[in-house]
Every structure is written in C-alpha cells, then in structure tokens.
Design an enzyme around this catalytic site. Structure first.
Site, PDB file in Angstrom:
ATOM      1  N   TYR A 143       0.763  -1.123  -0.086  1.00  0.00           N
ATOM      2  CA  TYR A 143       0.005  -0.141  -0.097  1.00  0.00           C
ATOM      3  C   TYR A 143       0.963   1.351   0.172  1.00  0.00           C
ATOM      4  O   TYR A 143       0.539   2.140  -0.389  1.00  0.00           O
ATOM      5  CB  TYR A 143      -0.972   0.173   1.189  1.00  0.00           C
ATOM      6  CG  TYR A 143      -1.907  -1.059   1.153  1.00  0.00           C
ATOM      7  CD1 TYR A 143      -2.270  -1.722   0.166  1.00  0.00           C
ATOM      8  CD2 TYR A 143      -2.699  -1.161   2.262  1.00  0.00           C
ATOM      9  CE1 TYR A 143      -3.275  -2.796   0.055  1.00  0.00           C
ATOM     10  CE2 TYR A 143      -3.720  -2.307   2.245  1.00  0.00           C
ATOM     11  CZ  TYR A 143      -4.051  -2.980   1.200  1.00  0.00           C
ATOM     12  OH  TYR A 143      -5.079  -3.793   1.032  1.00  0.00           O
ATOM     13  N   LYS A 193       3.265 -15.861   1.487  1.00  0.00           N
ATOM     14  CA  LYS A 193       3.373 -16.426  -0.024  1.00  0.00           C
ATOM     15  C   LYS A 193       4.819 -16.673  -0.239  1.00  0.00           C
ATOM     16  O   LYS A 193       5.135 -16.181  -1.207  1.00  0.00           O
ATOM     17  CB  LYS A 193       2.620 -15.766  -0.902  1.00  0.00           C
ATOM     18  CG  LYS A 193       2.246 -16.270  -2.268  1.00  0.00           C
ATOM     19  CD  LYS A 193       1.072 -17.061  -2.126  1.00  0.00           C
ATOM     20  CE  LYS A 193       0.843 -17.679  -3.380  1.00  0.00           C
ATOM     21  NZ  LYS A 193       0.058 -19.049  -3.284  1.00  0.00           N
ATOM     22  N   ASP A 225      -3.205 -18.460   0.556  1.00  0.00           N
ATOM     23  CA  ASP A 225      -4.394 -18.876  -0.168  1.00  0.00           C
ATOM     24  C   ASP A 225      -4.711 -20.189   0.732  1.00  0.00           C
ATOM     25  O   ASP A 225      -5.945 -20.259   0.736  1.00  0.00           O
ATOM     26  CB  ASP A 225      -3.919 -19.456  -1.672  1.00  0.00           C
ATOM     27  CG  ASP A 225      -2.497 -20.097  -1.894  1.00  0.00           C
ATOM     28  OD1 ASP A 225      -1.823 -20.138  -0.761  1.00  0.00           O
ATOM     29  OD2 ASP A 225      -2.035 -20.607  -2.876  1.00  0.00           O
ATOM     30  N   ASP A 249      -5.362  -7.440   5.435  1.00  0.00           N
ATOM     31  CA  ASP A 249      -6.548  -6.641   4.973  1.00  0.00           C
ATOM     32  C   ASP A 249      -7.458  -7.398   4.669  1.00  0.00           C
ATOM     33  O   ASP A 249      -8.708  -7.398   4.907  1.00  0.00           O
ATOM     34  CB  ASP A 249      -6.105  -5.543   3.960  1.00  0.00           C
ATOM     35  CG  ASP A 249      -7.230  -4.661   3.524  1.00  0.00           C
ATOM     36  OD1 ASP A 249      -8.224  -4.493   4.446  1.00  0.00           O
ATOM     37  OD2 ASP A 249      -7.028  -3.715   2.653  1.00  0.00           O
ATOM     38  N   ASP A 253     -11.008  -9.238   6.859  1.00  0.00           N
ATOM     39  CA  ASP A 253     -12.652  -8.974   6.516  1.00  0.00           C
ATOM     40  C   ASP A 253     -12.992 -10.487   6.291  1.00  0.00           C
ATOM     41  O   ASP A 253     -14.248 -10.836   6.694  1.00  0.00           O
ATOM     42  CB  ASP A 253     -12.737  -8.498   5.095  1.00  0.00           C
ATOM     43  CG  ASP A 253     -12.850  -6.562   5.537  1.00  0.00           C
ATOM     44  OD1 ASP A 253     -12.592  -6.410   6.682  1.00  0.00           O
ATOM     45  OD2 ASP A 253     -13.672  -5.901   4.782  1.00  0.00           O
TER      46      ASP A 253
END
Ligand code: NAD
Length: 370
Positions: A143, A193, A225, A249, A253
C-alpha cells in the site's frame, strides 16, 4: 486514582450514535474498577470536513496528542465520495493518525459467541469455539511501497505497486504478535506466500529469529491461499495469525464474516508505546445511520480493547466482555443478529442492558468475595 485521557472521535454515520451509548458504559466500568477517564471530543471525517474543510483538523490532532488513546467511531459517507481520494474522510483522517502515532499493528479479535452461533454463515459445528486474533502489519507493504503509479509505455499504460518490507518493520509487528500469543493460547501462524514472494521469505526469516525469544509460543507457517480456505473449513485451528498488510486486510474481513455481523467486531491499532486507536471493524454504515438499529457491540468491545492494551485495566476489560455475553445469553439482540425467540433491542436499549449487567455482575462478585 489512575487517570487516563481519551480523545473521542465519533465521526460520521453510525459513529456518533454508537459512541454516545458506549461512553456511559466505559465510565461505569472505570468507576467500578477504580480508575478515572477524561474524555475529550473532537471532530473527524466528513463531519469535520463540513465544519472546518479538513477531515483531520489540527485541533483534533492536538487533542489526540495530549491523550493516551483515541476512541474512534467511523468516518465516511456518500456526500464525500466525489472528493479527490486524498481528501476523502477515511484516507485523510485515518492514514495520518496511523502515521503520526506510528500505529503499525492492527489487531482484530474474532470470537463466535455460542449464543450467536446461528448468526454465522458457517455451520454451527465449524463456527463453534472460534476465538482468533489477526495481527495485521498496517503501515508498510504494497500500500505504501515506492515506486507506485502509472506510466505510459509503447504497449500502453503500466501500473506499478511495490511490495517492500525492511527487517525492522517485520520485527516490531512480530514482537507485538508474539506478546499477544503469550497471553492467549500460545500459538502463532505466520501467513505468507513464501513459495513466490521474496518479501515473504524475509518475513519467515525474521519471524523465526524473533520466535527464539518466545520458546513457549508454537510457530506455524501457512500460505495465504490456504489460510483463506482454512478460515472457512476449520477456523478453530487458529489462535494468533500474523499477516503483512495486504494479506491481513483481506483475511481480517474474511474472518469478520465468520462472526456474522460487522457490528460484532472491534479493532485496535497500536505501536511500540501504549498509545492506541480503538474502533469497530465496520464503517459508518450510512444505510442504517440514525435509525437506532446499529449494533453497539463492536464499539463497546473497542472500549474493552482500549482498557486492555492502552491502560492495562484487564479486569475492567473482561467485565465488559462478560456483560455483553450475559446480555446475549438473556436473549437480547439488535436487528442485525436477531433471530427466532430473541428479544429485539434498539442500539440504546442494548447498551443500557450491558451497563445494567456490568453493575449487577460487579455487585454479585463483591458479595461473593465478602
Ligand atoms: P460498512 O461497514 O459501513 O457497512 C457494511 C454493512 O455492514 C452495511 O450493511 C451496514 O449496515 C452493516 N454494519 C456495519 N456496522 C454495523 C453495525 N454496527 N450494526 C449493524 N450493521 C452494521 O461498510 P460500507 O457500506 O462499505 O462503507 C460505508 C462507509 O464507511 C464508506 O464511506 C466507507 O468508506 C466507510 N468506512 C469507514 C471505515 C472506518 O471509519 N474505519 C471502515 C470501513 C468503511
């Protein structure tokens, strides 16, 4: 008497109505458990834009600076969506606050209350017993990494985002996560990852080093994943999940979805000091604002998190969590989680029930002790 100063930034939409009903509960808890809270209100978000032209006016920042914690509602709404991105309430208020106070770790606890198991979209046998906490790195990663932007090439437009982490950024958030794991079930899973990303390899290496200081904590690794799948297949396997910014992030959620309503989840943004920003995981919910139907649980739990992480008033924090659970056990529900034989409450009525329960539980405890 111990005294804590709190900047109250209620913001927009359901923020003000949730903050208004929560403050008396926090005051009551402080009175019962022997400390004092000094609240100072300040404008933030769209409301602040209307009044001053800025989402985070300098006076608000000053009030935050002379406080030990920020108690935040929510910001944003349709009225301000047409503003340039850098002037929009979320970006122009929350990002500078995180930056000013170096709030690099976002904590999001997710608990499935047995009384609310039917609110979860998962089968009861899968959601039952979920009690996990996501620690998300908040100020680094893709970000914020440079270079970032768009350039014209001979083939057309090219968009660039850069995923970059320094060892020190990983060390500080990993330390927060291990400290939290120590106080919980002593299990930490690093989500990464590492099969494709260089940054994930650095995360693994650094977190393994930090783990040497915490031999009591079991350290596990999981690809993001797989973690996304495991969260819906067997969420009870997790205690603390440590994630870089983007993975955190998304997964936080997803984990929020397990609980069944955004109105149930609190979050804390903390740094290396005791200063923190505490807010519900959800937004300003313009669709239900002003109707008296928003669920205040997330806002009240944010107060409990503030007691725990900024003030080390764990007993008062636990008392608030117990009171909420007892009110749910008695069958009271706001509209978002109401089902079957539950008794429907407005935002204000639910908060009053929590305050009553907090006081009754305290009296019962004192009677038992004497
Ligand atoms: P939202 O979280 O506001 O709402 C999503 C859904 O969850 C809505 O149906 C809403 O009614 C419901 N919901 C949220 N909180 C609830 C509560 N306490 N009780 C019952 N139901 C609740 O997300 P959105 O609709 O995508 O965004 C609305 C505005 O909030 C936007 O302007 C967005 O930018 C802003 N936002 C702010 C923050 C923040 O202040 N930290 C976070 C996310 C979104």
């Amino acid at each position: 008497m111990k005294t804590y100063r709190v900047a109250v930034l209620a913001g927009d939409g359901i923020g003000p109505e949730l903050v208004r009903v929560t403050i008396p509960i926090l005051r009551l808890a402080s009175y019962l458990y022997g400390f004092e809270l000094i609240f100072e209100e300040a404008l933030v978000g769209g409301t602040a834009i209307e009044a001053t032209g800025k989402a985070l006016p300098p006076e608000t920042l000053e009030i935050c600076k002379r406080s030990q914690a920020i108690f935040f509602g929510a910001v944003g709404g349709k009225q301000w969506e047409s503003l340039p991105p850098e002037k929009q309430p979320e970006r122009a208020a929350l990002l500078p606050l995180r930056k000013t106070f170096s709030l690099f770790a976002n904590l999001r606890p997710v608990t499935c209350y047995p009384e609310l198991i039917e609110a979860s979209p998962l089968k009861p046998e899968i959601a039952s017993g979920v009690d996990l906490l996501i620690v998300r790195e908040l100020t680094g990663g893709i970000y914020f990494g440079q270079p970032k932007g768009r350039v014209l090439t001979e083939q057309g437009e090219r968009a660039i985002d850069t995923l970059v982490y320094d060892t020190s950024e990983i060390e500080r958030v990993a330390t927060v996560a291990f400290e939290i794991a120590l106080r919980r079930k002593k299990s930490l899973t690093l989500i990464d990852k590492a099969n494709v990303l260089e940054s994930s390899l650095l995360w693994r290496k650094t977190v393994k080093e930090i783990a040497k200081n915490y031999p009591e904590v079991e350290l596990k690794f999981m690809y993001v994943d797989n973690a996304a799948m495991q969260l819906v297949l067997k969420p009870t396997q997790f205690d603390v999940l440590l994630c870089e910014n983007l993975f955190g992030d998304i997964l936080s959620d997803e984990a929020a979805g397990i609980a069944g309503s955004l109105g149930l989840l609190a979050s804390a943004s903390i740094g290396s000091t005791k200063f923190g920003l505490y807010e519900p995981a959800g937004g300003s919910a313009p669709d239900i604002a002003g109707k008296g139907i928003a669920n205040p649980i997330a806002q009240i739990l944010s107060g409990a998190l503030m007691f725990e992480y900024s003030f080390q008033e764990e007993e008062a924090a636990q008392a608030i969590k117990d009171a909420i659970r007892d009110v749910l056990k008695d069958g009271y529900r706001t509209m978002d989680i109401a089902k079957g034989s539950s008794t429907y409450c407005t935002t204000e009525e639910f908060a009053e029930k929590v305050a009553q329960k907090l006081e009754a539980n305290f009296k019962k405890k004192k009677q038992q002790e004497s």
